[in-house]
Write an enzyme that holds these catalytic residues in place. Sequence first.
Site, PDB file in Angstrom:
ATOM      1  N   LYS A 116      25.634 -79.347 -51.030  1.00 12.89           N
ATOM      2  CA  LYS A 116      26.712 -80.338 -50.949  1.00 12.89           C
ATOM      3  C   LYS A 116      26.530 -81.510 -51.908  1.00 12.89           C
ATOM      4  O   LYS A 116      27.523 -82.041 -52.428  1.00 12.89           O
ATOM      5  CB  LYS A 116      26.862 -80.843 -49.513  1.00 12.89           C
ATOM      6  CG  LYS A 116      27.092 -79.740 -48.473  1.00 12.89           C
ATOM      7  CD  LYS A 116      28.288 -78.866 -48.780  1.00 12.89           C
ATOM      8  CE  LYS A 116      28.348 -77.655 -47.849  1.00 12.89           C
ATOM      9  NZ  LYS A 116      29.339 -76.647 -48.281  1.00 12.89           N
ATOM     10  N   GLY A 165      29.743 -80.137 -40.457  1.00 11.28           N
ATOM     11  CA  GLY A 165      29.296 -81.098 -39.448  1.00 11.28           C
ATOM     12  C   GLY A 165      27.856 -80.957 -38.985  1.00 11.28           C
ATOM     13  O   GLY A 165      27.418 -81.733 -38.138  1.00 11.28           O
ATOM     14  N   GLU A 275      38.323 -79.434 -49.507  1.00  8.61           N
ATOM     15  CA  GLU A 275      38.525 -80.299 -48.339  1.00  8.61           C
ATOM     16  C   GLU A 275      38.423 -81.756 -48.756  1.00  8.61           C
ATOM     17  O   GLU A 275      37.473 -82.136 -49.445  1.00  8.61           O
ATOM     18  CB  GLU A 275      37.446 -80.050 -47.286  1.00  8.61           C
ATOM     19  CG  GLU A 275      37.431 -78.674 -46.686  1.00  8.61           C
ATOM     20  CD  GLU A 275      36.367 -78.532 -45.587  1.00  8.61           C
ATOM     21  OE1 GLU A 275      36.375 -77.493 -44.932  1.00  8.61           O
ATOM     22  OE2 GLU A 275      35.539 -79.454 -45.395  1.00  8.61           O
ATOM     23  N   ARG A 292      35.950 -69.236 -50.009  1.00  6.52           N
ATOM     24  CA  ARG A 292      36.327 -68.037 -49.251  1.00  6.52           C
ATOM     25  C   ARG A 292      37.793 -68.160 -48.822  1.00  6.52           C
ATOM     26  O   ARG A 292      38.387 -69.224 -48.956  1.00  6.52           O
ATOM     27  CB  ARG A 292      35.459 -67.946 -47.990  1.00  6.52           C
ATOM     28  CG  ARG A 292      35.640 -69.174 -47.092  1.00  6.52           C
ATOM     29  CD  ARG A 292      35.100 -69.029 -45.684  1.00  6.52           C
ATOM     30  NE  ARG A 292      35.549 -70.123 -44.849  1.00  6.52           N
ATOM     31  CZ  ARG A 292      34.941 -71.302 -44.715  1.00  6.52           C
ATOM     32  NH1 ARG A 292      33.822 -71.539 -45.386  1.00  6.52           N
ATOM     33  NH2 ARG A 292      35.448 -72.247 -43.936  1.00  6.52           N
ATOM     34  N   VAL A 295      40.313 -69.162 -42.145  1.00  5.69           N
ATOM     35  CA  VAL A 295      41.015 -68.746 -40.928  1.00  5.69           C
ATOM     36  C   VAL A 295      42.498 -69.149 -41.006  1.00  5.69           C
ATOM     37  O   VAL A 295      43.388 -68.357 -40.697  1.00  5.69           O
ATOM     38  CB  VAL A 295      40.366 -69.391 -39.673  1.00  5.69           C
ATOM     39  CG1 VAL A 295      41.185 -69.086 -38.417  1.00  5.69           C
ATOM     40  CG2 VAL A 295      38.923 -68.944 -39.501  1.00  5.69           C
TER      41      VAL A 295
HETATM   42  C1  MV4 Z   1      32.384 -87.665 -43.148  1.00  6.80           C
HETATM   43  C2  MV4 Z   1      33.092 -88.423 -42.199  1.00  6.80           C
HETATM   44  C3  MV4 Z   1      33.260 -89.765 -42.452  1.00  6.80           C
HETATM   45  N1  MV4 Z   1      32.715 -90.323 -43.553  1.00  6.80           N
HETATM   46  N2  MV4 Z   1      31.877 -88.274 -44.229  1.00  6.80           N
HETATM   47  C4  MV4 Z   1      32.471 -83.528 -40.727  1.00  6.80           C
HETATM   48  C5  MV4 Z   1      32.242 -82.144 -41.214  1.00  6.80           C
HETATM   49  C6  MV4 Z   1      31.764 -82.247 -42.603  1.00  6.80           C
HETATM   50  N3  MV4 Z   1      32.628 -81.468 -43.448  1.00  6.80           N
HETATM   51  C7  MV4 Z   1      31.809 -83.684 -42.950  1.00  6.80           C
HETATM   52  N4  MV4 Z   1      32.375 -84.381 -41.822  1.00  6.80           N
HETATM   53  C8  MV4 Z   1      32.646 -85.716 -41.888  1.00  6.80           C
HETATM   54  N5  MV4 Z   1      32.183 -86.350 -42.996  1.00  6.80           N
HETATM   55  C9  MV4 Z   1      32.051 -89.576 -44.418  1.00  6.80           C
HETATM   56  N6  MV4 Z   1      31.526 -90.154 -45.487  1.00  6.80           N
HETATM   57  C10 MV4 Z   1      33.585 -87.783 -41.070  1.00  6.80           C
HETATM   58  C11 MV4 Z   1      33.361 -86.411 -40.892  1.00  6.80           C
HETATM   59  C12 MV4 Z   1      33.889 -85.867 -39.695  1.00  6.80           C
HETATM   60  C13 MV4 Z   1      34.986 -85.016 -39.690  1.00  6.80           C
HETATM   61  C14 MV4 Z   1      35.600 -84.613 -40.877  1.00  6.80           C
HETATM   62  C15 MV4 Z   1      36.664 -83.779 -40.866  1.00  6.80           C
HETATM   63  C16 MV4 Z   1      37.159 -83.315 -39.657  1.00  6.80           C
HETATM   64  C17 MV4 Z   1      36.583 -83.693 -38.475  1.00  6.80           C
HETATM   65  C18 MV4 Z   1      35.489 -84.534 -38.477  1.00  6.80           C
HETATM   66  C19 MV4 Z   1      34.913 -84.897 -37.268  1.00  6.80           C
HETATM   67  C20 MV4 Z   1      33.831 -85.728 -37.275  1.00  6.80           C
HETATM   68  C21 MV4 Z   1      33.315 -86.204 -38.480  1.00  6.80           C
END
Ligand code: MV4
Length: 447
Positions: A116, A165, A275, A292, A295
């Site tokens: 990442k 996450g 994303e 990929r 879903v």
């Molecule tokens: C974050 C964030 C807030 N600030 N990064 C969650 C999964 C992973 N892809 C990264 N995630 C997050 N990164 C920063 N700098 C909040 C999340 C996050 C989240 C992101 C998308 C959808 C749901 C979420 C639920 C909790 C936290």
Amino acid sequence: MFKKILIANRGEIALRIIRTCREMGIQTVAVYSTADRDSLHVRFADEAVCIGPPPSRQSYLSIPNIISAAEITNADAIHPGYGFLSENAEFSRICAEYGIKFIGATAEQINSMGDKATAKATMRAAGVPVIPGSEGLLESVEEGKELAKGIGYPVIVKATAGGGGRGMRIIKDESEFQKAWDDAKRESGAAFGNDGLYLEKFVEEPRHIEIQVIGDQYGTVCHLSERDCSIQRRHQKLVEETPSPVVTPELRARMGAAAVKGASAIAYEGAGTIEFLVDKYGDFYFMEMNTRIQVEHPITEEVTDFDLIKEQIKVAAGEAISGQNYTPKLFAMECRINAEDPANNFRPSPGKITQLHFPGGHGVRIDSHVYAGYTIPPNYDSMIAKVIVSGQSRAEVMTRMKRALQEFVIEGVKTTIPFHIRLMDDPGFQSGIFTTKFLESFDFSNL
Ligand code: MV4
């Protein structure tokens, strides 16, 4: 074009891929574990090969078993679906070595997006907005604290090998830093065998909005607009929709252009998803790239009229794409029906489906592998169907979705259907104005 494709997956996505192959006149090979002997993907494929016992590691994740099945059946390509080996660089490389076309990203692309911190650096270099934070991995707690002082709390530390996450910790002030660092390092080391961490400003109450891209072998990349996946519980998406209620044509153009720029920077081939987090000011930031099919791809299909699996197969076979971006005129939404009890912490509810009736009618699509009498094995994820609804407006889609969910009859197992029905009636959801925290305050009792 390929003559025969092996589908290295199970469940609804295996069926989804078989259906498109049949329409394209391509022969199919299903692989299955002994737990999936009676699955529809086995029956609908032209050939089927048993690849091992129920545990995924010994079947759907076994590279030698799957390569052997492809060799025995003389398949010239493998479609990995989502999950399992779909983002396994080693598998992509081995397929190439064996002269079997992997319908997905190259090993190099998977590696560059799988780490990442590297992915973020690649995107930043390409001019895609990224969340302020460390440049690459953190060397020490002290470096992290120094950076956080400049950026301002709250911050978040994330495992570079993580995603979805796992291996991340939010830090509200400096006194929490050491413990969060230790916890994240230990967790990511144990889970991924890689304890590298990077740091970012924590974006509070964001929306999760992703852009579908597709690239061909000649460096052309286009986007097919966005999907809003903000309705999640513990990083599991439950509902996705397109267009996003908060994305204006102007924002779509900017996010789409950023996604195309990012994917072009790695000469991305195939279907992929970029994303983004969108903050309350409407600013967007790259989060991760999924190399990929996802879903939730059907909602994009419903509004664009593309068959994304067909597009994946065509570009893998060397066809060029037009390079035109796509702005949909329709609305679509997907509800994931899981064999889980939403009133009891979404506890898995495997077992035999005794009665089943799928909804239908105008604007309703069901992607599912289950049938009356089917036994859901306890070994795999609990998604058993996707209800995908399209219509002329978001309001029409929600009304139609509720109607479809009410028509759905499934007995013998608990499902997430009652949750989805309540969600369609929720004024907060109906308003379209919510964040990824929406389900944290949702009432799941008495469903
Ligand atoms: C974050 C964030 C807030 N600030 N990064 C969650 C999964 C992973 N892809 C990264 N995630 C997050 N990164 C920063 N700098 C909040 C999340 C996050 C989240 C992101 C998308 C959808 C749901 C979420 C639920 C909790 C936290």
